[in-house]
Design an enzyme around this catalytic site. Structure first.
Site, PDB file in Angstrom:
ATOM      1  N   GLY A  21      24.892  58.484 -10.772  1.00 17.30           N
ATOM      2  CA  GLY A  21      25.476  57.169 -10.907  1.00 17.30           C
ATOM      3  C   GLY A  21      26.713  57.178 -11.774  1.00 17.30           C
ATOM      4  O   GLY A  21      27.332  58.225 -11.981  1.00 17.30           O
ATOM      5  N   ASP A 130      15.619  67.580 -18.260  1.00 14.88           N
ATOM      6  CA  ASP A 130      16.983  67.985 -17.920  1.00 14.88           C
ATOM      7  C   ASP A 130      17.809  68.181 -19.191  1.00 14.88           C
ATOM      8  O   ASP A 130      18.917  67.660 -19.328  1.00 14.88           O
ATOM      9  CB  ASP A 130      17.633  66.953 -17.004  1.00 14.88           C
ATOM     10  CG  ASP A 130      18.831  67.524 -16.240  1.00 14.88           C
ATOM     11  OD1 ASP A 130      18.883  68.759 -16.045  1.00 14.88           O
ATOM     12  OD2 ASP A 130      19.710  66.756 -15.846  1.00 14.88           O
TER      13      ASP A 130
END
Length: 408
Positions: A21, A130
């Site tokens: 995004g 992550d």
């Protein structure tokens, strides 16, 4: 152009784009915020929206000085957004690209901060999944720490988990960034807190060396190295610090330290690292692939940072985003692909100037040694011949037979 995000927030300016995004500088009831607006295709996924809402309580409850807090989660029409604290600074990847590698004291202080943030998240039952330099922000307005380091905050909690829905990634898919993926993820096991420790140890190695321990080449080769190869020592760091890195890069998750232990142990190392300059090691040269050897990156134009390999896309041919956000998927390698082989072995860091075994420089040096040894062999053979001639040249008369008898 400004746009409304829900009823409480206004996004004013784009700060960066990623595969998940766009991050905006926004304004809310309590002042400036960062708004991560997820892609429209994600917002239209009703299953993901449901997971988004389910994660709301856990994400909003993460409060720690080393975590970029999520203030709100917005679901409004086609908008799906995380509203986060605004950190005035840069990310760790940007600093790493500018400096190539950090002094050990600063590197350890930054990673200790992140470990403290992970400890709080793990205690709340949240796994980041992550951890990488792109997701570590440096607060330039915070007080300087050991080695002149700025406070480090971990961001993007929950994004990998939100995107990793059963609909998007079947059991044969994995999500993450290849260089930082723990072996158990590569093998298809569910991610636990230990995967964050493995990734953070990889980040520490990268801050010290300027490259990751198992990166380089095709993403499939990178994944294989995580499973089959052991980390190669970095020259020039204290043994105690190296043993910490090795333990946290263990293949078995249970062998790794917990985040709280790692943070405490790293801070114990700081006094002995004070004043130590960045390590002098060369990045391993690019390995050959089936398409031929990879070219080294060309030097950047004057004044431009050199783009060094760090996070790479899991999808071959995909172009990195501006902020190198790599929440993409790839199939789990099969057992035969994880069996190792000549290609995809761990690349050994070398003392500055030394050629990598198997590289063009290394082969040229080997050829020179062969030529030198060949010449030395000829000279030695000639010397032996001259010596033998000298030993026999003074004996011109045939030898006397002292055991002969006179004839009749």
């Amino acid at each position: 152009m400004a746009r409304k995000i829900g009823s409480r927030y206004t996004a004013n300016q784009i700060l960066g784009r990623g595969s998940a995004g766009t991050v905006w500088l926004g304004e809310g009831p309590e002042g400036p915020v960062a708004v991560k607006l997820l892609r429209e295709d994600l917002a239209s996924d009703q299953e993901l929206v449901g997971r988004f809402v389910q994660e709301r309580t856990a994400l909003l409850g993460l409060e720690h000085p080393n975590i970029v807090s999520v203030r709100d989660l917005v679901v409004d029409g086609n908008d799906l957004a995380l509203v986060m604290d605004l950190v005035r600074g840069t990310d760790l990847r940007t600093r790493l690209e500018r400096e190539r590698r950090l002094a050990p004291e600063a590197a350890v202080a930054i990673v200790a901060d992140v470990a403290d943030g992970l400890a709080a998240a793990h205690a709340a039952g949240v796994v980041h999944r992550d951890v990488k330099p792109e997701n570590v922000l440096l607060d330039m307005q915070g007080p300087l720490g050991p080695g002149g380091s700025h406070p480090a905050l971990l961001t993007d909690f929950g994004v990998a988990k939100l995107i990793d829905s059963p609909k998007r990634t079947r059991a044969t898919k994995i999500i993450g960034t290849p260089d930082y993926l723990a072996p158990e993820i590569v093998e298809g096991l569910p991610p636990r807190a230990a995967v964050d420790i493995y990734a953070l140890a990889t980040v520490l190695y990268e801050l010290l060396a300027g490259f990751t321990p198992f990166g380089g080449g095709h993403p499939g080769a990178v994944l294989r190295r995580h499973v089959t190869e052991t980390v190669v020592p970095l020259p020039g760091i204290p043994d105690e610090l190296w043993q910490l890195i090795v333990q946290c890069l263990a293949k078995a998750p249970a062998s790794r330290l917990r985040a709280s232990e790692l943070g405490a142990r790293l801070r114990e190392q700081l006094p002995m690292l004070a004043g130590m300059p960045p390590l002098e090691v060369d990045e391993p040269e690019a390995e050959s692939t089936e398409e031929g050897p990879q070219e080294a990156p060309a030097p950047a134009a004057s004044g431009e940072p050199v783009r060094r390999r760090g996070a790479v896309s899991l999808v071959p041919g995909a172009k990195p985003d501006s902020n190198r956000d790599t929440h993409t998927s790839m199939r789990v390698p099969g057992p035969d692909e994880l069996a190792g082989g000549a290609r995809g072995t761990a690349r050994a860091p070398r003392t500055a100037g030394a050629p990598r075994p198997g590289s063009a420089r290394h082969r040229a040096a080997a050829r020179r040694r062969k030529i030198t040894l060949g010449v030395a062999g000829v000279v030695l053979a000639a010397a032996i011949g001259v010596g033998a001639w000298a030993a026999t040249s003074g004996d011109d008369e045939p030898p006397q037979d002292t055991h002969s008898t006179s004839g009749p």
